[in-house]
Each structure stands twice: as structure tokens, then as C-alpha cells.
Motif scaffolding. Structure first.
Motif, PDB file in Angstrom:
ATOM      1  N   CYS A 244       0.733  -1.269  -0.276  1.00 38.88           N
ATOM      2  CA  CYS A 244      -0.276   0.328   0.297  1.00 38.88           C
ATOM      3  C   CYS A 244       1.448   1.239  -0.012  1.00 38.88           C
ATOM      4  CB  CYS A 244      -1.134  -0.269   0.743  1.00 38.88           C
ATOM      5  SG  CYS A 244      -2.717  -1.304   1.102  1.00 38.88           S
TER       6      CYS A 244
ATOM      7  N   HIS B  75      -1.816   3.348  -2.117  1.00 33.44           N
ATOM      8  CA  HIS B  75      -2.719   2.558  -2.440  1.00 33.44           C
ATOM      9  C   HIS B  75      -3.833   4.850  -1.716  1.00 33.44           C
ATOM     10  CE1 HIS B  75      -6.228   0.260  -1.226  1.00 33.44           C
ATOM     11  NE2 HIS B  75      -5.935   0.606  -2.351  1.00 33.44           N
TER      12      HIS B  75
ATOM     13  N   CYS C 112      -6.095   4.538   0.977  1.00 29.82           N
ATOM     14  CA  CYS C 112      -5.879   3.400   2.064  1.00 29.82           C
ATOM     15  C   CYS C 112      -4.962   3.688   4.030  1.00 29.82           C
ATOM     16  CB  CYS C 112      -4.927   2.512   1.606  1.00 29.82           C
ATOM     17  SG  CYS C 112      -4.439   1.190   2.142  1.00 29.82           S
TER      18      CYS C 112
ATOM     19  N   TRP D 250      -4.024  -5.199  -3.084  1.00 28.23           N
ATOM     20  CA  TRP D 250      -3.327  -4.890  -2.158  1.00 28.23           C
ATOM     21  C   TRP D 250      -3.141  -5.202  -1.224  1.00 28.23           C
ATOM     22  CZ3 TRP D 250      -1.109  -0.248  -3.971  1.00 28.23           C
ATOM     23  CH2 TRP D 250      -2.021   0.241  -5.525  1.00 28.23           C
TER      24      TRP D 250
ATOM     25  N   CYS E 183      -3.334  -4.650   1.809  1.00 33.77           N
ATOM     26  CA  CYS E 183      -4.398  -4.356   2.931  1.00 33.77           C
ATOM     27  C   CYS E 183      -5.508  -5.406   2.635  1.00 33.77           C
ATOM     28  CB  CYS E 183      -5.056  -2.734   2.989  1.00 33.77           C
ATOM     29  SG  CYS E 183      -5.840  -2.129   1.918  1.00 33.77           S
TER      30      CYS E 183
HETATM   31 ZN   LIG Z   1      -4.275  -0.667   0.847  1.00 36.08          ZN
END
Ligand SMILES: [Zn+2]
Length: 181
Positions: free
Chosen positions: A66, A71, A74, A116, A118
Motif C-alpha cells: 500500500c 494505495h 488506504c 493490495w 491491505c
Molecule cells: Zn491499502
């Protein structure tokens, strides 16, 4: 803005961007393998060296950190408090490169899936991995399934519904009970 790191520190730092066999990647690989998918990893001859390549599905998967890949929105993506401009530029360049690589791959006919880090946190992992399965199955059925499974009763005499079967194959596969209709 001048780089505050020594060349050696910078080199180590940069090398992490492209580090392979990261934990998120391994989670996805194990999951796919357990579900019967076969794939190649870190394919250098494709743009961006995709982390996972599923040839049968004409699909590549990138597993992105990320931070390094920026990202957006995020909560794991936070710029460091110092050298903000430096990091901003660096990550913008990474994002631009990611985009160009994706465009190249799509032009070559590949489906590109971006995963991703996450999305693999324990609380959301199962949901997202199952989503990946659905996506892959969907891509396969949409684009590559040679024999579409249409119930014979519904197909009737319309051979067009049996997408890629020849008439001979169709008759051969026709269930016995329908032959006397
Ligand atoms: Zn992320």
C-alpha cells in the motif's frame, strides 16, 4: 529536494520496492494453489514482472504494498513526516509506472488484477480471496470456456447455444433420453 539517505541506504531502500516473495504474495499463491490453480511467478518477460501469471486465464496478478504503490484512500498509506516532497514524487512515479505497465499488459490481451496488501489483512482476507476466485471463474467463463454448459433441454435444436461444439460432437454428447423426442 536532496536525498537525505546515503547511496547505500538508498539502494537498500529501493530494492525493497521490488522485493519478491513477500508475505501477501505467498498468501495468494497458497490460496490459488489450494484451489487448483496453476501459475508462474515473477515473470520477467512480461511488463512489470507480474507476481503471478495464470496463462490459462490470460490473467496476471500484481500484489502491491500500500505504501510503495500509493494505495489511495488506504489507511496504511501515510507519507512519512519528513521529506514529504521526496516521497510524494517517488510514489507518484511508482504509480505512473504501474499504470503504464498495466496499459501494456492490457494491450497484449492480458487481464490485470491488482491486489493490495491491505486486502489481505486477516479480517478481510477470506472475503477478498473468494472475490478473486469469482473474478477468475468469471473471466474464464466469459472468455475461454470452449464448451459452454447449456442444459440440453434448454438448448433444443439451437446449435448456436453450444458455442464451440461441432454438430457431430453435439449429437454424440446428446443424452440418450432426448434422442427419441
Ligand atoms: Zn491499502
Amino acid at each position: 529536494m536532496a536525498d537525505v539517505l546515503t547511496p547505500e541506504q538508498r539502494r537498500k531502500c529501493m530494492s525493497r520496492i521490488r522485493s519478491r516473495n513477500t508475505r501477501p504474495e505467498i498468501i495468494i499463491r497458497k490460496f490459488l494453489f489450494a484451489h487448483g490453480f496453476r501459475f508462474r511467478i515473477n515473470v520477467k518477460r512480461l511488463p512489470g514482472t507480474p507476481d503471478i501469471v495464470l496463462r490459462k486465464y490470460k490473467t496476471v496478478i500484481f500484489v502491491n504494498g500500500c505504501f510503495w504503490h500509493g494505495h489511495e484512500g488506504c489507511r496504511y498509506f501515510r507519507l512519512p513526516k519528513s521529506n514529504v516532497d521526496f516521497w510524494k514524487n517517488k510514489i507518484e512515479r511508482n504509480k505512473e509506472r504501474d499504470l503504464q505497465e498495466r496499459i501494456k499488459l492490457r494491450d497484449m490481451g492480458w487481464h490485470v488484477i491488482q491486489f493490495w496488501e491491505c486486502q489481505l489483512k486477516p479480517s478481510v482476507r477470506n472475503e477478498n480471496l473468494n472475490g478473486l476466485l469469482c473474478t477468475l471463474n468469471h473471466l474464464f467463463l466469459e472468455n475461454f470456456a470452449v464448451y459452454r454448459t447449456v442444459p440440453y433441454g434448454k438448448a433444443g435444436k439451437d446449435l448456436n447455444l453450444i458455442a464451440a461444439e461441432t454438430e457431430v460432437e453435439y449429437k454424440k454428447n446428446k443424452p440418450l433420453k432426448n434422442q427419441n423426442n
